[in-house]
Write a protein that holds these residues in place. Sequence first.
Motif, mmCIF file in Angstrom:
data_model
loop_
_atom_site.group_PDB
_atom_site.id
_atom_site.type_symbol
_atom_site.label_atom_id
_atom_site.label_comp_id
_atom_site.label_asym_id
_atom_site.label_seq_id
_atom_site.Cartn_x
_atom_site.Cartn_y
_atom_site.Cartn_z
ATOM 1 N N TRP A 69 0.811 -1.214 0.000
ATOM 2 C CA TRP A 69 0.000 0.000 0.000
ATOM 3 C C TRP A 69 0.842 1.260 0.000
ATOM 4 O O TRP A 69 0.326 2.348 -0.290
ATOM 5 C CB TRP A 69 -0.959 -0.009 1.195
ATOM 6 C CG TRP A 69 -0.290 0.011 2.526
ATOM 7 C CD1 TRP A 69 0.149 -1.057 3.232
ATOM 8 C CD2 TRP A 69 0.018 1.157 3.302
ATOM 9 N NE1 TRP A 69 0.722 -0.649 4.409
ATOM 10 C CE2 TRP A 69 0.653 0.724 4.478
ATOM 11 C CE3 TRP A 69 -0.166 2.536 3.124
ATOM 12 C CZ2 TRP A 69 1.099 1.577 5.467
ATOM 13 C CZ3 TRP A 69 0.270 3.387 4.108
ATOM 14 C CH2 TRP A 69 0.902 2.916 5.260
ATOM 15 N N GLN A 70 2.122 1.179 0.264
ATOM 16 C CA GLN A 70 2.972 2.374 0.276
ATOM 17 C C GLN A 70 3.557 2.690 -1.095
ATOM 18 O O GLN A 70 4.044 3.790 -1.311
ATOM 19 C CB GLN A 70 4.093 2.203 1.292
ATOM 20 C CG GLN A 70 3.577 2.174 2.719
ATOM 21 C CD GLN A 70 4.689 1.941 3.725
ATOM 22 O OE1 GLN A 70 5.780 1.522 3.356
ATOM 23 N NE2 GLN A 70 4.400 2.223 4.990
ATOM 24 N N GLU A 71 3.503 1.762 -2.002
ATOM 25 C CA GLU A 71 4.027 1.989 -3.353
ATOM 26 C C GLU A 71 2.857 2.314 -4.277
ATOM 27 O O GLU A 71 2.083 1.438 -4.646
ATOM 28 C CB GLU A 71 4.791 0.755 -3.824
ATOM 29 C CG GLU A 71 5.965 0.400 -2.931
ATOM 30 C CD GLU A 71 6.660 -0.863 -3.381
ATOM 31 O OE1 GLU A 71 6.714 -1.092 -4.609
ATOM 32 O OE2 GLU A 71 7.122 -1.608 -2.525
ATOM 33 N N TRP A 72 2.778 3.585 -4.665
ATOM 34 C CA TRP A 72 1.625 4.062 -5.420
ATOM 35 C C TRP A 72 1.515 3.451 -6.804
ATOM 36 O O TRP A 72 0.398 3.202 -7.268
ATOM 37 C CB TRP A 72 1.671 5.590 -5.519
ATOM 38 C CG TRP A 72 1.329 6.225 -4.225
ATOM 39 C CD1 TRP A 72 2.187 6.695 -3.289
ATOM 40 C CD2 TRP A 72 0.015 6.395 -3.691
ATOM 41 N NE1 TRP A 72 1.512 7.170 -2.199
ATOM 42 C CE2 TRP A 72 0.165 7.003 -2.422
ATOM 43 C CE3 TRP A 72 -1.249 6.107 -4.154
ATOM 44 C CZ2 TRP A 72 -0.922 7.310 -1.631
ATOM 45 C CZ3 TRP A 72 -2.331 6.427 -3.361
ATOM 46 C CH2 TRP A 72 -2.158 7.018 -2.118
ATOM 47 N N ASP A 73 2.632 3.222 -7.475
ATOM 48 C CA ASP A 73 2.541 2.675 -8.824
ATOM 49 C C ASP A 73 1.964 1.259 -8.811
ATOM 50 O O ASP A 73 1.125 0.904 -9.650
ATOM 51 C CB ASP A 73 3.900 2.703 -9.512
ATOM 52 C CG ASP A 73 5.002 2.050 -8.691
ATOM 53 O OD1 ASP A 73 4.791 1.828 -7.489
ATOM 54 O OD2 ASP A 73 6.062 1.751 -9.275
ATOM 55 N N ILE A 74 2.347 0.454 -7.847
ATOM 56 C CA ILE A 74 1.788 -0.901 -7.735
ATOM 57 C C ILE A 74 0.330 -0.830 -7.288
ATOM 58 O O ILE A 74 -0.523 -1.561 -7.787
ATOM 59 C CB ILE A 74 2.626 -1.757 -6.759
ATOM 60 C CG1 ILE A 74 4.015 -1.986 -7.351
ATOM 61 C CG2 ILE A 74 1.940 -3.088 -6.474
ATOM 62 C CD1 ILE A 74 4.954 -2.739 -6.440
ATOM 63 N N LEU A 75 0.034 0.086 -6.384
ATOM 64 C CA LEU A 75 -1.325 0.222 -5.873
ATOM 65 C C LEU A 75 -2.296 0.661 -6.976
ATOM 66 O O LEU A 75 -3.427 0.167 -7.050
ATOM 67 C CB LEU A 75 -1.350 1.209 -4.711
ATOM 68 C CG LEU A 75 -2.572 1.175 -3.815
ATOM 69 C CD1 LEU A 75 -2.733 -0.197 -3.200
ATOM 70 C CD2 LEU A 75 -2.466 2.222 -2.737
ATOM 71 N N ILE A 76 -1.848 1.555 -7.865
ATOM 72 C CA ILE A 76 -2.697 1.992 -8.983
ATOM 73 C C ILE A 76 -2.933 0.833 -9.952
ATOM 74 O O ILE A 76 -4.070 0.603 -10.406
ATOM 75 C CB ILE A 76 -2.070 3.206 -9.690
ATOM 76 C CG1 ILE A 76 -2.155 4.433 -8.776
ATOM 77 C CG2 ILE A 76 -2.782 3.489 -11.010
ATOM 78 C CD1 ILE A 76 -1.396 5.631 -9.279
ATOM 79 N N ALA A 77 -1.882 0.072 -10.257
ATOM 80 C CA ALA A 77 -2.029 -1.075 -11.150
ATOM 81 C C ALA A 77 -2.969 -2.124 -10.546
ATOM 82 O O ALA A 77 -3.822 -2.697 -11.247
ATOM 83 C CB ALA A 77 -0.670 -1.693 -11.454
ATOM 84 N N VAL A 78 -2.821 -2.359 -9.257
ATOM 85 C CA VAL A 78 -3.698 -3.310 -8.570
ATOM 86 C C VAL A 78 -5.142 -2.816 -8.606
ATOM 87 O O VAL A 78 -6.079 -3.591 -8.826
ATOM 88 C CB VAL A 78 -3.214 -3.551 -7.120
ATOM 89 C CG1 VAL A 78 -4.275 -4.239 -6.282
ATOM 90 C CG2 VAL A 78 -1.941 -4.364 -7.121
#
Length: 134
Positions: A69-78
């Motif tokens: 949840w702290q990494e925005w790029d992964i969170l947006i992709a998820v």
Amino acid sequence: MELEEFKAIWNEYDKKLDRTLQCNAALVRSLTLGKVESTLWRHKLVLFAETLVGFLFAGFLLDLGYHSWQEWDILIAVGVLLALTVGGLVGCIRQIQLVEDIDYTAPIPVLQKNLMFIRSHNLAYAKYALLSMP
């Protein structure tokens, strides 16, 4: 008197012929509907499997989003993948509902209309599945 007997025999054979034709029509209808029911039953099993895989994938995405949840790029992709997965699940559940709601006692044109609606729903579902691929 022979004419009356002939008419009675003729009417009796006419009734037998009508019963035979009705029986044959019912048999043909049941055979045709049996093919449709078995095909739709297999389709429904595939839809249940897709729904199960979709729920498992959504759970995986939720777990991945929770742990990153702290990494925005992964969170947006998820989030994008989760939205597409939920859309696919809604489509699968809607197709299962459409297959369940088919009335096999309806006239053939109505049954064909419902089957074409399911087929068009399948095409739209496949189109959106292909569009969601990277």
